[in-house]
Design an enzyme around this catalytic site. Structure first.
Site, PDB file in Angstrom:
ATOM      1  CE  LYS A  21       5.642   6.518   5.983  1.00  0.00           C
ATOM      2  NZ  LYS A  21       4.740   6.024   4.913  1.00  0.00           N
ATOM      3  CG  ASN A  22       6.461   4.712   1.068  1.00  0.00           C
ATOM      4  OD1 ASN A  22       5.797   4.714   2.096  1.00  0.00           O
ATOM      5  ND2 ASN A  22       6.523   5.765   0.260  1.00  0.00           N
ATOM      6  CB  CYS A 116      -1.599  10.648   5.851  1.00  0.00           C
ATOM      7  SG  CYS A 116      -0.132  10.903   6.861  1.00  0.00           S
ATOM      8  NE  ARG A 121      -4.113   6.620   1.548  1.00  0.00           N
ATOM      9  CZ  ARG A 121      -3.122   6.763   2.427  1.00  0.00           C
ATOM     10  NH1 ARG A 121      -1.880   6.457   2.071  1.00  0.00           N
ATOM     11  NH2 ARG A 121      -3.354   7.186   3.646  1.00  0.00           N
ATOM     12  CG  ASP A 304       4.738  10.082  -0.758  1.00  0.00           C
ATOM     13  OD1 ASP A 304       3.537  10.343  -0.588  1.00  0.00           O
ATOM     14  OD2 ASP A 304       5.222   8.960  -0.528  1.00  0.00           O
ATOM     15  NE  ARG A 396       2.207   8.080   9.845  1.00  0.00           N
ATOM     16  CZ  ARG A 396       1.250   7.950   8.935  1.00  0.00           C
ATOM     17  NH1 ARG A 396       0.373   8.924   8.761  1.00  0.00           N
ATOM     18  NH2 ARG A 396       1.166   6.864   8.207  1.00  0.00           N
TER      19      ARG A 396
END
Length: 427
Positions: A21-22, A116, A121, A304, A396
């Site tokens: 995903k990232n 999220c 951040r 994560d 997600r």
């Protein structure tokens, strides 16, 4: 959306890990630099990726799936320099278009990103990097705007090895004349993947994977074909699932070295781990043992996977301590796990987990993506039925999670799906 999990089944079998995903999210944004056609293989069909593609189309790019996980992106037409708020508010990775569009057309305006609620951040390191490259940067009324002034390469030191800041600066610097050196850069595998992709499009990036990255700016880029690395967080989640369910699971299509900090902690809690070059098997033979976990930037233990590890340690025979060093709101899941019978005390950035003999199914709520994954894991081990509200958050970051868990023997279904078959409906 609600998920229902009937606990108490040991997971057994093999699961193929999807693309990261990232990495996929940043490569999709970076593809805008090409000005042409890019083909990305091993792209996960998850909701965050679909949202990123909405942004692609909204600013003038074209995107289509040409295979199950193969994505074709066409950037040959003119682009908008401003991202639509309606899409950007949905995910944090929308901010990655800042660096990509700066490299492409030297002016970009993006809304402050969503995502999220796991803690602060800020964009200050991103903006510091752009300022040092010669961009005129302003942030007001919920937007960030960057316009090229007299841009040239520079030496940029990051106060914290931020992944997003490293990625945005890498992309902008790839199209900035001269040499840019990023010091204290993030070292995550996704950074290495981005460097490889930029180079495939004609960029000149060296040192990715170390804390010093050197970028020689170029004036022209080209289309390319590139494959996204496997998702180390998804892989870690399924390995933890083997431990919490008392079963044996093999994850395939992984890069084992990316998971070394996770493997070490799984061994600490008493699990058997057999690791090959592209597959890892975790087997549980006895009781789970307590351990301490500190989240850190790569190559430390990934933030994560902190919430999934908390679920696992809730069943360990003794007291464990987790220190969260990356995001201050990662402990929101503790209250939901306590509803299932876990004993967790949180003070500041430290959580103390006293292992219990068993967890109990009840109604819980996913507060963010990784919290949702943790509750799903807890549900696998809990007695009775666990109902997870806001389970769409899990989609997600996890491709076909219901189907994959069902193939391993879990009883998981979307509420309202009455087929009775595990994994009957896609999430």
């Amino acid at each position: 959306m609600k998920l229902l999990i009937e606990g108490g089944r040991r997971l057994q079998g093999r699961v193929r890990i999807s693309g990261a995903k990232n990495s996929a999210l940043v490569l999709i944004a970076a593809s805008a630099i090409s000005g042409g056609e890019v083909i990305l293989d091993n792209v996960p069909k998850i909701s965050d990726v679909l949202t990123q593609l909405e942004i692609v189309r909204a600013i003038g790019g074209r995107a289509s799936w040409t295979g199950e996980n193969t994505l074709c992106l066409d950037w040959s037409g003119p682009l908008e320099g401003e991202l639509p708020y309606v899409h950007a508010k949905k995910l944090r990775a929308s901010n990655l278009f800042l660096g990509a569009l700066a490299a492409r057309q030297k002016r970009v305006k993006i809304p402050l990103p969503g995502g999220c609620n796991i803690g602060s951040r800020p964009m200050d390191l991103h903006l510091k990097g752009f300022h040092l490259l010669g961009y005129q940067v302003s942030m007001k009324h919920g937007f960030i705007e960057a316009r090229a002034g007299k841009i040239e390469g520079n030496r940029i030191y990051l106060d914290f090895p931020s992944v997003g800041a490293t990625e945005n600066i890498m992309m902008a610097a790839a199209g900035t004349p001269g040499i840019t050196v990023i010091e204290n850069a993030a070292r995550e595998p996704e950074i290495v993947d981005l460097a490889g992709f930029l180079n495939a499009m004609g960029g000149r990036v060296r040192g990715a994977g170390t804390d010093v990255i050197k970028i020689e700016g170029v004036s022209e880029f080209r289309g390319a074909r590139f494959s996204v690395i496997p998702d180390r967080i998804e892989a870690g989640t399924y390995l933890i699932a083997a431990g919490i369910s008392g079963g044996e699971v093999t994850v395939e299509n992984v890069i084992t070295r990316h998971l070394q900090p996770v493997i070490a902690k799984l061994q600490d809690v008493g699990l058997d781990v057999a690791a090959g070059e592209d597959r890892i098997t975790v087997r549980r033979r006895g009781d789970l043992l307590p351990t301490d976990v500190k989240t850190l930037p790569y190559p430390g233990f990934p933030t994560d996977l902190q919430s999934p590890m908390m679920a696992l340690l809730s069943l360990a025979r003794g007291t464990s301590i987790i220190v969260e060093n990356v995001f201050e709101n990662r402990f929101q899941v503790a209250d939901e796990l306590k509803r299932m019978g876990a004993k967790i005390r949180v003070k500041g950035q430290t959580a103390v987990i006293e292992g219990v003999e068993r967890l109990y199914g009840t109604q819980v709520r996913a507060t963010d993506l990784r919290a949702g994954a943790a509750l799903l894991l807890a549900g696998l081990a809990a007695g009775g039925v666990t109902e997870i509200l806001q389970a769409e958050l899990i989609a997600r970051g996890y491709e076909k999670v219901v189907e994959k868990l069902g193939a391993l023997g879990a009883a998981v279904r979307v509420a309202g799906d009455e087929s009775g078959e595990p994994g009957a409906k896609s999430v």
